[in-house]
Design an enzyme around this catalytic site. Structure first.
Site, PDB file in Angstrom:
ATOM      1  CB  VAL A  14     -31.285   7.458 -19.569  1.00 19.36           C
ATOM      2  CG1 VAL A  14     -29.828   7.047 -19.592  1.00 19.36           C
ATOM      3  CG2 VAL A  14     -31.402   8.963 -19.747  1.00 19.36           C
ATOM      4  CD  GLU A 120     -17.839  10.958 -17.602  1.00 21.02           C
ATOM      5  OE1 GLU A 120     -18.154  12.154 -17.560  1.00 21.02           O
ATOM      6  OE2 GLU A 120     -16.717  10.533 -17.255  1.00 21.02           O
ATOM      7  CB  VAL A 123     -21.604  15.957 -15.169  1.00 22.97           C
ATOM      8  CG1 VAL A 123     -21.235  17.411 -15.467  1.00 22.97           C
ATOM      9  CG2 VAL A 123     -21.786  15.748 -13.682  1.00 22.97           C
ATOM     10  N   GLY A 125     -24.248  14.769 -20.043  1.00 21.70           N
ATOM     11  CA  GLY A 125     -24.735  13.692 -20.913  1.00 21.70           C
ATOM     12  C   GLY A 125     -23.590  12.874 -21.477  1.00 21.70           C
ATOM     13  CB  ILE A 127     -19.390  15.882 -22.259  1.00 23.28           C
ATOM     14  CG1 ILE A 127     -20.183  16.646 -23.333  1.00 23.28           C
ATOM     15  CG2 ILE A 127     -17.984  16.426 -22.130  1.00 23.28           C
ATOM     16  CD1 ILE A 127     -20.319  18.142 -23.044  1.00 23.28           C
ATOM     17  CE  LYS A 195     -27.038  17.675 -15.845  1.00 23.51           C
ATOM     18  NZ  LYS A 195     -27.816  18.202 -16.972  1.00 23.51           N
ATOM     19  N   GLY A 292     -30.727  13.422 -23.577  1.00 15.81           N
ATOM     20  CA  GLY A 292     -31.294  12.541 -24.604  1.00 15.81           C
ATOM     21  C   GLY A 292     -30.917  11.089 -24.348  1.00 15.81           C
TER      22      GLY A 292
HETATM   23  N1  HSE Z   1     -32.700  17.600 -17.994  1.00 14.89           N
HETATM   24  C1  HSE Z   1     -31.318  17.402 -18.225  1.00 14.89           C
HETATM   25  C2  HSE Z   1     -30.840  18.419 -19.239  1.00 14.89           C
HETATM   26  C3  HSE Z   1     -31.077  16.006 -18.712  1.00 14.89           C
HETATM   27  O1  HSE Z   1     -31.685  19.010 -19.902  1.00 14.89           O
HETATM   28  O2  HSE Z   1     -29.635  18.638 -19.346  1.00 14.89           O
HETATM   29  C4  HSE Z   1     -29.631  15.609 -18.790  1.00 14.89           C
HETATM   30  O3  HSE Z   1     -29.012  15.655 -17.545  1.00 14.89           O
END
Ligand code: HSE
Length: 394
Positions: A14, A120, A123, A125, A127, A195, A292
């Site tokens: 990231v 943000e 939770v 990614g 969204i 999350k 991702g």
């Molecule tokens: N390991 C997490 C997933 C990464 O697969 O959702 C993103 O938070």
């Protein structure tokens, strides 16, 4: 507008993505001033002049306005975030474990130091769910929030449906940078739980900790469970649940069979789906890449941009914190195992069906949540627990 100077911790999937994304977002007056990393031997796609191995080079630099924390180690991240907030720096983090474990403390620290603390990217990614919960649903009472909030497990389950085995699918998710450094956090439902803790706070004003929220994951799901799903036209998804009930909020993470009318049925691979049920807006669905490099970096970028206009979360739903978690409900569930005795060892208040063959057995029925969270038979006997489409017994 003056240019914001960013101190970045972490330059992995990231962090590296954020560097790229910022480079391609010329209109945002923000630059990465310094990147602190741990491992000197790792090759990185960023200028070496930006790299440092000493956190003080960011934390003690008065020129740095924002600390962006994107490291794996949540304990180290906790100290970095606390220090940064105390030194009056805005903080953006995507570290769901750290935030879920220390949320109220971090909120207070940010408030008392007059800075923003935004997350943000922690939770769903890409969204934009936290800011929507904060702003859009501010005056609309929510009765539930649920969905797929872990990309890795959705990727594995999607591949399983295509006939690809668990180990191979997990290895691919790791290669693509979706999985946590410790992938048990993904497959056992911990990541989704962290999350969910954040979603419960923003959706219902409910303060809780990961310890209080039950989670079970996809590790013990077997070919026979997938075959059961296929035969019935179901798909299996790991779902984070938050439902307001008369006795409180039912909040937990578990796999579930869903039907094709379910909004998340066609949400595959690393995509996440969050479904909100609001009093006036009714049902709404958010879909986006939940893991991702660039998708998560896009959420971090959006937080950085929000800091440009002094945005802070207000946690208005926490002003009347009447909500608490409740264990007083039942679930429609399926229990599967190679051993019929093991299936029968699970106490169900109502048994709807039992199937048994030489290779595999299962039963379906209603199980009390209190019972479920008290016992460790799931792990001990490696049983598959999968909620049926009806979910909570109403
Ligand atoms: N390991 C997490 C997933 C990464 O697969 O959702 C993103 O938070």
């Amino acid at each position: 507008m003056s240019t914001l100077k960013i101190g970045l911790f972490g330059c992995g999937c990231v962090g590296g993505g954020l560097y790229e994304v910022l480079n391609q977002t010329r209109q945002l007056p923000a630059v990465i001033h310094k990147i602190v990393v741990k491992d000197p031997s790792k090759k990185r796609q960023v200028p070496s002049s930006l790299i440092s191995f000493h956190k003080e080079e960011i934390l003690d630099d008065p020129a740095i306005d924002i600390v962006v924390e994107l490291i794996n180690d949540s304990d180290a991240a906790y100290h970095i975030v606390c220090d940064a907030l105390k030194k009056g720096k805005h903080v953006v983090s995507a570290n769901k474990k750290l935030i879920a474990e220390h949320l109220d403390e971090l909120i207070l620290l940010a408030k008392s130091n007059g800075v923003s603390f935004l997350y943000e990217g922690a939770v769903g990614g890409s969204i934009p769910v936290i800011r929507n919960l904060e702003e859009y649903y501010n005056n609309d009472t929510l009765s539930s929030i649920e969905g797929i909030i872990n990309g890795t497990t959705n990727f594995i389950l999607t591949k399983g449906n295509e006939g690809i085995g668990y180990a191979e699918a997990l290895a691919e998710a790791q290669l693509k940078g979706f999985a946590e450094a410790d992938p048990t956090l993904d497959v056992d439902g911990f990541d989704a739980k962290f999350k969910l803790v954040l979603l419960l706070k923003h959706a219902f004003g409910l303060t809780t900790t990961p310890d209080e929220v039950f989670n079970t994951g996809i590790r013990h799901i077997k070919q026979q469970d997938i075959a059961f799903a296929r035969e019935k036209g179901y798909r299996i998804k790991l779902i984070g649940h938050g439902h307001k009930l008369p006795s409180g909020v039912a909040g937990f993470v578990a796999p579930q069979f869903i039907k094709n009318q379910h909004p998340a049925y066609f949400v595959d691979n690393e995509f996440n789906a969050i479904i909100v049920q609001a009093a006036f807006a009714d049902k709404q669905l958010f879909i986006g890449k939940g893991a991702g490099s660039f998708p998560t970096a896009s959420a971090v970028l959006s937080d950085i941009s929000a800091i440009q206009y002094q945005y802070q979360y207000e946690y208005r739903k926490s002003d009347t914190p009447t909500n608490k978690l409740t264990p007083d409900f039942h679930l429609h569930a399926y229990i599967g195992s190679a051993s019929l005795d093991d299936v029968h060892s699970v106490p169900m208040d109502v048994t709807d069906s039992v199937f048994s063959s030489k290779e595999y057995s299962y039963k379906t029925g209603q199980i009390s949540f209190q019972q479920l969270r008290k016992t460790d038979w799931l792990e001990q006997k490696q049983l598959s627990l999968i909620l049926l489409p009806q979910g909570i017994v109403s």
